[in-house]
Design a protein around this motif. Structure first.
Motif, PDB file in Angstrom:
ATOM      1  N   ALA A  62      70.417  84.686  93.597  1.00 18.12           N
ATOM      2  CA  ALA A  62      71.121  84.046  94.712  1.00 18.12           C
ATOM      3  C   ALA A  62      72.236  83.144  94.212  1.00 18.12           C
ATOM      4  O   ALA A  62      73.199  82.880  94.933  1.00 18.12           O
ATOM      5  CB  ALA A  62      70.139  83.248  95.560  1.00 18.12           C
ATOM      6  N   ASP A  63      72.139  82.679  92.971  1.00 20.77           N
ATOM      7  CA  ASP A  63      73.159  81.787  92.420  1.00 20.77           C
ATOM      8  C   ASP A  63      74.400  82.533  91.925  1.00 20.77           C
ATOM      9  O   ASP A  63      75.410  81.910  91.643  1.00 20.77           O
ATOM     10  CB  ASP A  63      72.573  80.975  91.256  1.00 20.77           C
ATOM     11  CG  ASP A  63      71.513  80.000  91.727  1.00 20.77           C
ATOM     12  OD1 ASP A  63      71.524  79.649  92.921  1.00 20.77           O
ATOM     13  OD2 ASP A  63      70.678  79.602  90.897  1.00 20.77           O
ATOM     14  N   VAL A  64      74.328  83.857  91.814  1.00 21.33           N
ATOM     15  CA  VAL A  64      75.453  84.645  91.308  1.00 21.33           C
ATOM     16  C   VAL A  64      76.510  84.734  92.397  1.00 21.33           C
ATOM     17  O   VAL A  64      76.226  85.164  93.514  1.00 21.33           O
ATOM     18  CB  VAL A  64      74.995  86.057  90.900  1.00 21.33           C
ATOM     19  CG1 VAL A  64      76.170  86.913  90.473  1.00 21.33           C
ATOM     20  CG2 VAL A  64      73.957  85.980  89.802  1.00 21.33           C
ATOM     21  N   PRO A  65      77.732  84.314  92.119  1.00 20.60           N
ATOM     22  CA  PRO A  65      78.775  84.387  93.150  1.00 20.60           C
ATOM     23  C   PRO A  65      79.170  85.836  93.416  1.00 20.60           C
ATOM     24  O   PRO A  65      79.228  86.658  92.503  1.00 20.60           O
ATOM     25  CB  PRO A  65      79.937  83.605  92.544  1.00 20.60           C
ATOM     26  CG  PRO A  65      79.708  83.659  91.077  1.00 20.60           C
ATOM     27  CD  PRO A  65      78.218  83.744  90.877  1.00 20.60           C
ATOM     28  N   LYS A  66      79.418  86.130  94.666  1.00 21.83           N
ATOM     29  CA  LYS A  66      79.851  87.470  95.052  1.00 21.83           C
ATOM     30  C   LYS A  66      81.338  87.620  94.757  1.00 21.83           C
ATOM     31  O   LYS A  66      82.105  86.690  94.974  1.00 21.83           O
ATOM     32  CB  LYS A  66      79.583  87.722  96.529  1.00 21.83           C
ATOM     33  CG  LYS A  66      78.116  87.742  96.866  1.00 21.83           C
ATOM     34  CD  LYS A  66      77.890  88.030  98.333  1.00 21.83           C
ATOM     35  CE  LYS A  66      76.411  88.046  98.654  1.00 21.83           C
ATOM     36  NZ  LYS A  66      76.146  88.274 100.067  1.00 21.83           N
ATOM     37  N   THR A  67      81.714  88.790  94.275  1.00 22.38           N
ATOM     38  CA  THR A  67      83.124  89.025  94.007  1.00 22.38           C
ATOM     39  C   THR A  67      83.835  89.303  95.325  1.00 22.38           C
ATOM     40  O   THR A  67      83.316  89.984  96.204  1.00 22.38           O
ATOM     41  CB  THR A  67      83.318  90.215  93.058  1.00 22.38           C
ATOM     42  OG1 THR A  67      82.727  91.371  93.640  1.00 22.38           O
ATOM     43  CG2 THR A  67      82.666  89.947  91.717  1.00 22.38           C
ATOM     44  N   SER A  68      85.009  88.758  95.453  1.00 16.76           N
ATOM     45  CA  SER A  68      85.788  88.998  96.659  1.00 16.76           C
ATOM     46  C   SER A  68      87.185  89.444  96.252  1.00 16.76           C
ATOM     47  O   SER A  68      87.729  89.000  95.243  1.00 16.76           O
ATOM     48  CB  SER A  68      85.846  87.744  97.526  1.00 16.76           C
ATOM     49  OG  SER A  68      86.481  86.713  96.814  1.00 16.76           O
ATOM     50  N   SER A  69      87.732  90.299  97.029  1.00 14.45           N
ATOM     51  CA  SER A  69      89.059  90.822  96.750  1.00 14.45           C
ATOM     52  C   SER A  69      90.095  89.978  97.486  1.00 14.45           C
ATOM     53  O   SER A  69      89.838  89.455  98.569  1.00 14.45           O
ATOM     54  CB  SER A  69      89.140  92.277  97.209  1.00 14.45           C
ATOM     55  OG  SER A  69      90.451  92.751  97.091  1.00 14.45           O
ATOM     56  N   SER A  70      91.284  89.891  96.922  1.00 15.53           N
ATOM     57  CA  SER A  70      92.350  89.165  97.607  1.00 15.53           C
ATOM     58  C   SER A  70      92.892  89.996  98.770  1.00 15.53           C
ATOM     59  O   SER A  70      93.537  89.474  99.659  1.00 15.53           O
ATOM     60  CB  SER A  70      93.469  88.837  96.625  1.00 15.53           C
ATOM     61  OG  SER A  70      93.999  90.033  96.083  1.00 15.53           O
ATOM     62  N   ASN A  71      92.621  91.294  98.744  1.00 20.10           N
ATOM     63  CA  ASN A  71      93.069  92.180  99.812  1.00 20.10           C
ATOM     64  C   ASN A  71      91.849  92.616 100.627  1.00 20.10           C
ATOM     65  O   ASN A  71      91.075  93.456 100.183  1.00 20.10           O
ATOM     66  CB  ASN A  71      93.784  93.401  99.207  1.00 20.10           C
ATOM     67  CG  ASN A  71      94.383  94.299 100.263  1.00 20.10           C
ATOM     68  OD1 ASN A  71      94.226  94.063 101.452  1.00 20.10           O
ATOM     69  ND2 ASN A  71      95.071  95.336  99.816  1.00 20.10           N
ATOM     70  N   PRO A  72      91.660  92.079 101.839  1.00 21.83           N
ATOM     71  CA  PRO A  72      90.462  92.418 102.622  1.00 21.83           C
ATOM     72  C   PRO A  72      90.442  93.872 103.090  1.00 21.83           C
ATOM     73  O   PRO A  72      89.385  94.406 103.407  1.00 21.83           O
ATOM     74  CB  PRO A  72      90.513  91.460 103.813  1.00 21.83           C
ATOM     75  CG  PRO A  72      91.915  90.988 103.885  1.00 21.83           C
ATOM     76  CD  PRO A  72      92.488  91.091 102.509  1.00 21.83           C
TER      77      PRO A  72
END
Length: 63
Positions: free
Chosen positions: A43-53
């Motif tokens: 749960a502590d691992v940050p989710k990767t997010s893209s700059s382009n949704p």
């Protein structure tokens, strides 16, 4: 007569079964604690997010 030997054997069998059940319960509790620790650490691992949704919004199903 061998009746006393049979009842003593039955008693030791029951105590062995009880000891086995206690060990199994202890192992299940340890596995449960390990599973909870694993889930908490995940749960502590940050989710990767893209700059382009819009990226990944379209799926090409024609290969």
């Amino acid at each position: 007569m061998d009746l006393q030997g049979a009842s003593a054997s039955g008693t030791s069998g029951a105590s062995l079964e009880l000891a086995s059940l206690k060990l199994a319960k202890s192992q299940q509790e340890q596995e449960g604690k390990a599973s909870l620790q694993l889930l908490e650490s995940a749960a502590d691992v940050p989710k990767t997010s893209s700059s382009n949704p819009a990226l990944g919004a379209n799926i090409d199903t024609y290969a």
